[in-house]
Design a protein around this motif. Structure first.
Motif, PDB file in Angstrom:
ATOM      1  N   ASN A 142       3.078  77.043  97.289  1.00  0.00           N
ATOM      2  CA  ASN A 142       2.647  77.978  96.507  1.00  0.00           C
ATOM      3  C   ASN A 142       2.803  77.785  94.792  1.00  0.00           C
ATOM      4  OD1 ASN A 142       1.475  79.008  98.862  1.00  0.00           O
ATOM      5  ND2 ASN A 142       2.269  81.057  98.814  1.00  0.00           N
ATOM      6  N   GLN A 143       2.089  78.576  94.314  1.00  0.00           N
ATOM      7  CA  GLN A 143       2.581  78.824  92.877  1.00  0.00           C
ATOM      8  C   GLN A 143       3.825  79.247  92.654  1.00  0.00           C
ATOM      9  OE1 GLN A 143       0.449  78.124  89.998  1.00  0.00           O
ATOM     10  NE2 GLN A 143       2.523  78.602  88.830  1.00  0.00           N
ATOM     11  N   SER A 144       4.675  78.802  91.926  1.00  0.00           N
ATOM     12  CA  SER A 144       6.051  79.499  91.548  1.00  0.00           C
ATOM     13  C   SER A 144       6.067  80.044  90.133  1.00  0.00           C
ATOM     14  CB  SER A 144       7.082  78.413  91.847  1.00  0.00           C
ATOM     15  OG  SER A 144       7.227  77.583  90.674  1.00  0.00           O
ATOM     16  N   LEU A 145       7.233  80.671  89.507  1.00  0.00           N
ATOM     17  CA  LEU A 145       7.235  80.912  88.224  1.00  0.00           C
ATOM     18  C   LEU A 145       7.051  79.803  87.326  1.00  0.00           C
ATOM     19  CD1 LEU A 145       9.623  83.951  88.290  1.00  0.00           C
ATOM     20  CD2 LEU A 145       7.355  83.891  88.510  1.00  0.00           C
ATOM     21  N   ARG A 153       7.705  85.606 102.765  1.00  0.00           N
ATOM     22  CA  ARG A 153       7.537  87.025 102.868  1.00  0.00           C
ATOM     23  C   ARG A 153       6.359  87.587 102.215  1.00  0.00           C
ATOM     24  NH1 ARG A 153      13.723  87.828 102.094  1.00  0.00           N
ATOM     25  NH2 ARG A 153      13.319  86.301 100.128  1.00  0.00           N
ATOM     26  N   TRP A 154       5.775  86.228 101.702  1.00  0.00           N
ATOM     27  CA  TRP A 154       4.490  86.761 100.801  1.00  0.00           C
ATOM     28  C   TRP A 154       3.275  86.644 101.667  1.00  0.00           C
ATOM     29  CZ3 TRP A 154       0.074  83.350 100.779  1.00  0.00           C
ATOM     30  CH2 TRP A 154       0.377  82.210 101.504  1.00  0.00           C
ATOM     31  N   SER A 155       3.107  86.341 103.010  1.00  0.00           N
ATOM     32  CA  SER A 155       1.816  86.505 103.498  1.00  0.00           C
ATOM     33  C   SER A 155       1.819  87.318 104.777  1.00  0.00           C
ATOM     34  CB  SER A 155       1.518  85.120 104.187  1.00  0.00           C
ATOM     35  OG  SER A 155       0.287  85.066 104.774  1.00  0.00           O
ATOM     36  N   LYS A 156       0.668  88.234 104.803  1.00  0.00           N
ATOM     37  CA  LYS A 156       0.463  89.080 106.083  1.00  0.00           C
ATOM     38  C   LYS A 156      -0.047  88.397 107.213  1.00  0.00           C
ATOM     39  CE  LYS A 156      -0.453  93.539 105.622  1.00  0.00           C
ATOM     40  NZ  LYS A 156      -1.332  94.601 105.137  1.00  0.00           N
ATOM     41  N   GLN A 157      -0.858  87.277 106.724  1.00  0.00           N
ATOM     42  CA  GLN A 157      -1.620  86.307 107.748  1.00  0.00           C
ATOM     43  C   GLN A 157      -0.618  85.407 108.166  1.00  0.00           C
ATOM     44  OE1 GLN A 157      -4.787  85.389 105.409  1.00  0.00           O
ATOM     45  NE2 GLN A 157      -5.438  87.477 104.965  1.00  0.00           N
ATOM     46  N   ASP A 161       8.839  88.336  96.236  1.00  0.00           N
ATOM     47  CA  ASP A 161       8.056  87.422  96.784  1.00  0.00           C
ATOM     48  C   ASP A 161       7.549  88.160  98.097  1.00  0.00           C
ATOM     49  OD1 ASP A 161      10.334  87.173  98.385  1.00  0.00           O
ATOM     50  OD2 ASP A 161      10.200  85.184  98.568  1.00  0.00           O
ATOM     51  N   ASP A 162       7.625  89.625  98.259  1.00  0.00           N
ATOM     52  CA  ASP A 162       7.531  90.015  99.531  1.00  0.00           C
ATOM     53  C   ASP A 162       6.285  91.210  99.520  1.00  0.00           C
ATOM     54  OD1 ASP A 162       7.927  91.715 101.749  1.00  0.00           O
ATOM     55  OD2 ASP A 162      10.153  92.341 101.235  1.00  0.00           O
ATOM     56  N   ILE A 163       5.231  90.952 100.256  1.00  0.00           N
ATOM     57  CA  ILE A 163       4.022  91.692 100.030  1.00  0.00           C
ATOM     58  C   ILE A 163       4.332  92.978 100.962  1.00  0.00           C
ATOM     59  CG2 ILE A 163       3.416  90.652 102.432  1.00  0.00           C
ATOM     60  CD1 ILE A 163       0.493  90.593 100.903  1.00  0.00           C
ATOM     61  N   TYR A 169      -0.558  73.695  97.827  1.00  0.00           N
ATOM     62  CA  TYR A 169      -1.475  74.280  98.491  1.00  0.00           C
ATOM     63  C   TYR A 169      -2.380  75.292  97.945  1.00  0.00           C
ATOM     64  CZ  TYR A 169       0.058  72.775 103.373  1.00  0.00           C
ATOM     65  OH  TYR A 169       0.140  72.253 104.444  1.00  0.00           O
ATOM     66  N   GLU A 170      -2.224  75.493  96.514  1.00  0.00           N
ATOM     67  CA  GLU A 170      -3.011  76.239  95.705  1.00  0.00           C
ATOM     68  C   GLU A 170      -4.477  75.499  95.480  1.00  0.00           C
ATOM     69  OE1 GLU A 170      -2.811  79.211  94.918  1.00  0.00           O
ATOM     70  OE2 GLU A 170      -0.357  79.670  95.231  1.00  0.00           O
ATOM     71  N   GLU A 195      15.381  83.011  90.914  1.00  0.00           N
ATOM     72  CA  GLU A 195      14.532  84.283  90.528  1.00  0.00           C
ATOM     73  C   GLU A 195      13.925  83.922  89.336  1.00  0.00           C
ATOM     74  OE1 GLU A 195      17.503  87.416  91.323  1.00  0.00           O
ATOM     75  OE2 GLU A 195      17.669  86.505  93.361  1.00  0.00           O
ATOM     76  N   THR A 197      -3.525  83.531  92.428  1.00  0.00           N
ATOM     77  CA  THR A 197      -2.787  82.553  93.446  1.00  0.00           C
ATOM     78  C   THR A 197      -3.113  82.832  94.851  1.00  0.00           C
ATOM     79  OG1 THR A 197      -0.988  83.857  93.582  1.00  0.00           O
ATOM     80  CG2 THR A 197      -1.160  82.130  91.855  1.00  0.00           C
ATOM     81  N   ARG A 198      -2.687  82.112  95.825  1.00  0.00           N
ATOM     82  CA  ARG A 198      -2.702  82.449  97.228  1.00  0.00           C
ATOM     83  C   ARG A 198      -2.089  83.867  97.559  1.00  0.00           C
ATOM     84  NH1 ARG A 198      -0.201  78.345 100.927  1.00  0.00           N
ATOM     85  NH2 ARG A 198      -1.989  78.402 102.236  1.00  0.00           N
ATOM     86  N   PHE A 199      -0.890  83.917  97.018  1.00  0.00           N
ATOM     87  CA  PHE A 199      -0.075  85.253  97.020  1.00  0.00           C
ATOM     88  C   PHE A 199      -0.744  86.309  96.695  1.00  0.00           C
ATOM     89  CE2 PHE A 199       4.211  87.349  96.219  1.00  0.00           C
ATOM     90  CZ  PHE A 199       3.868  88.353  97.057  1.00  0.00           C
ATOM     91  N   HIS A 203      12.758  80.286 100.754  1.00  0.00           N
ATOM     92  CA  HIS A 203      12.060  81.382 100.055  1.00  0.00           C
ATOM     93  C   HIS A 203      13.370  82.479  99.507  1.00  0.00           C
ATOM     94  CE1 HIS A 203       7.893  80.115 101.032  1.00  0.00           C
ATOM     95  NE2 HIS A 203       8.464  80.139 102.108  1.00  0.00           N
ATOM     96  N   GLN A 220      -3.655  87.759  98.576  1.00  0.00           N
ATOM     97  CA  GLN A 220      -3.164  88.851  99.655  1.00  0.00           C
ATOM     98  C   GLN A 220      -2.629  90.018  98.816  1.00  0.00           C
ATOM     99  OE1 GLN A 220      -1.336  87.782 103.056  1.00  0.00           O
ATOM    100  NE2 GLN A 220      -1.881  85.711 103.053  1.00  0.00           N
ATOM    101  N   ASP A 235       0.371  81.838 108.239  1.00  0.00           N
ATOM    102  CA  ASP A 235      -0.056  80.709 107.633  1.00  0.00           C
ATOM    103  C   ASP A 235       0.454  79.570 108.296  1.00  0.00           C
ATOM    104  OD1 ASP A 235      -1.099  79.734 104.579  1.00  0.00           O
ATOM    105  OD2 ASP A 235       0.367  78.270 105.427  1.00  0.00           O
ATOM    106  N   GLN A 262       3.194  83.111  83.523  1.00  0.00           N
ATOM    107  CA  GLN A 262       2.923  83.055  84.892  1.00  0.00           C
ATOM    108  C   GLN A 262       3.636  83.974  85.685  1.00  0.00           C
ATOM    109  OE1 GLN A 262       0.274  80.864  86.283  1.00  0.00           O
ATOM    110  NE2 GLN A 262       0.673  81.938  88.168  1.00  0.00           N
ATOM    111  N   SER A 263       2.954  84.521  86.906  1.00  0.00           N
ATOM    112  CA  SER A 263       3.778  85.246  87.844  1.00  0.00           C
ATOM    113  C   SER A 263       3.354  84.587  89.242  1.00  0.00           C
ATOM    114  CB  SER A 263       3.406  86.536  88.171  1.00  0.00           C
ATOM    115  OG  SER A 263       2.045  86.611  88.481  1.00  0.00           O
ATOM    116  N   LEU A 264       4.048  85.051  90.455  1.00  0.00           N
ATOM    117  CA  LEU A 264       3.718  84.409  91.477  1.00  0.00           C
ATOM    118  C   LEU A 264       2.155  85.118  92.027  1.00  0.00           C
ATOM    119  CD1 LEU A 264       6.907  85.267  93.730  1.00  0.00           C
ATOM    120  CD2 LEU A 264       6.137  83.204  92.226  1.00  0.00           C
TER     121      LEU A 264
END
Lengths: 307, 307
Positions: free
Chosen positions: B94-97, B239-243, A72-74, B103-104, B71, A111-113, B16, A116, B245, A95-97
């Motif tokens: 967010n979307q999960s597995l 860890r998913w966002s560089k911006q 889950d780590d960009i 928020y999606e 996981e 998705t949102r992730f 997370h 990005q 949120d 489905q993935s993240l």
């Protein structure tokens, strides 16, 4: 591969592995590179393909069939690129993240992730691969990505309507934006499966050339040689399923299907140019489909985006 | 908590975190249980709540706000239950597995892995919690789960139309199937936010009782006491966002919002019974909402399904 004149291979480094598990797969390749330097080395750029050709070796390019290694780590996208990963599928069937796989009933797109992640992949030079993704997610990815994407291994659904094969809409959008399709020789993706003839396969490529032009076409064999059935079970089930999932197979046909007689292993790459010529392609076109198109795509895809 | 008469708390063990990281959070709680046995102990069953009441202590129940700790591994559901986890949200915004978060933009419902995960959670006695999930995914989960599920912390959208609050359709389906709603006192979920009065909050509960009956109603305070803003940043961005949120907040209101004056910390649980009485509830109903309903739900939910 040497006998088949294969100077570059995109190999699968992960199906369901975590980051740490994926690193183990790279370690295994590093051992092979150390042990067999006369045969293989790690490929990082298009120049490595030319070098492989010159030195009569094979450059091994790493790809993920699933984004599981970035967890889950960009930040892991850049780390993976540094480790040599050059392709990443946004989904593997489920489905993935990041997006939806082709085996889900519903496809909600990127998705949102995922948005990005694509931007980050574009930045560092990690190719978005949508081979196992669902229709809407694939169209989304083509649209969102600022760089051409790839469907590294699949065939047109208009030739063989398998769940994994791609619609004309997807192939038009893909090739219209500079993306590549690698034609698959995995029997479940072939018309008449293991009995598919080389004529049928090459005529399909000729039809694709008429629809989409030659420049976006390549081979993406999906070849899995001398692997036990446990590998296909891992591909299909990972750790997510308590039931046995047979994927493209079935309970009565659970393992790897037989390859067609004209493509049993890497040596049989030698058969394809003749098939393409018989299907009406000129010599330069055959060279482009056999590797020239992928080489140009590699040249444009594996480096960072100019800032 | 002791002063507030709080004998059971459902605490967040993961937003997370991976499995291994989540285990570290349990280790931290284990140290506190070791250091403060006169105050807290780990809760595993409804009987532990009664024991806590008798011993004037607080039973701490573990929950995940996200399925990240399992996981991609269905086998981790039973492992987590064994470690004491009693609630797991299928998604966190967010979307999960497993399903889609609120928020999606698009909500594709419960995934292939999600269906298997719910069946496994039902089997071992891990409660499905849809507090941060999107509408269709929530309706799917209620439908797919063979046991009642929970929305542990949210309010009705008809009272305050926040993204995180729930539609009448969802609340009807939830309570109609024996599920529980815990009313939240997090300012972003409250009408007039930090200025929400206890009268407004308790009158909302009275209206919910008219619509859904008293039996499915409880408190799910979403209280976060004395935590630095880095915690809310982790919740929202992982860890998913560089911006950055901001979730339910905004750039100008990025941290934890102020609690309403009548609910600043755990001691203020003492204010709610009076508010409920003023809103028209009888004494037995007040007791049910303050804990009796959750206790009955705990009794029926945390053990394995009879084979």
């Amino acid at each position: 591969m040497k006998e088949g004149g294969v100077h570059a291979v995109h190999v699968t480094i992960a199906y369901h592995e975590t980051f740490r598990e994926m690193v183990l797969a790279i370690e295994q390749w590093n051992r092979w590179f150390e042990q067999y330097p006369d045969l293989v080395f790690m490929g990082r750029s298009a120049a490595d393909v030319n070098r492989a050709k010159q030195e009569k070796r094979t450059a091994i390019f790493f790809g993920f069939q699933n984004p599981s290694p970035i967890e889950d780590d960009i930040g892991l996208i850049e780390i993976c690129h540094t480790l040599g990963i050059r392709f990443m599928q946004l989904t593997y069937n489920n489905q993935s993240l990041l997006a939806t796989g082709c085996y889900e009933e519903e496809d909600s797109g990127v998705t949102r992730f995922g948005r990005q992640a694509i931007a980050e992949m574009n930045r560092v030079g990690l190719v978005v691969d949508m081979s196992h993704s669902a229709e809407r997610s694939t169209l989304d990815a083509i649209d969102i990505s600022s760089r051409p994407i790839a469907i590294t291994h699949a065939n047109p659904a208009w030739w063989h309507p398998a769940l994994r094969n791609k619609s004309d809409d997807v192939l038009k959008a893909l090739t219209g934006s500079g993306g590549m399709i690698g034609f698959s020789i995995y029997p479940h993706h072939l018309k008449e499966s293991s009995n598919c003839s080389i004529e049928s396969f090459c005529n399909m490529i000729a039809q694709a050339a008429e629809r989409y032009g030659v420049d976006s076409l390549g081979i993406g064999s999906d070849l899995c040689q001398n692997q036990p059935d446990s590998v296909v079970t891992w591909m299909r089930n990972g750790r997510w399923s308590k039931q046995m999932d047979y994927g493209e197979g079935s309970a009565s046909n659970a393992g790897f299907p037989d390859q067609p007689g004209w493509f049993r292993d890497s040596r049989d790459f030698n058969n394809i140019p003749g098939g393409l010529t018989a299907a009406g392609f000129a010599e330069a076109e055959v060279d482009a489909i056999m590797g020239g198109n992928w080489l140009r795509f590699y040249e444009n895809s594996f480096g960072p985006l100019p800032v």
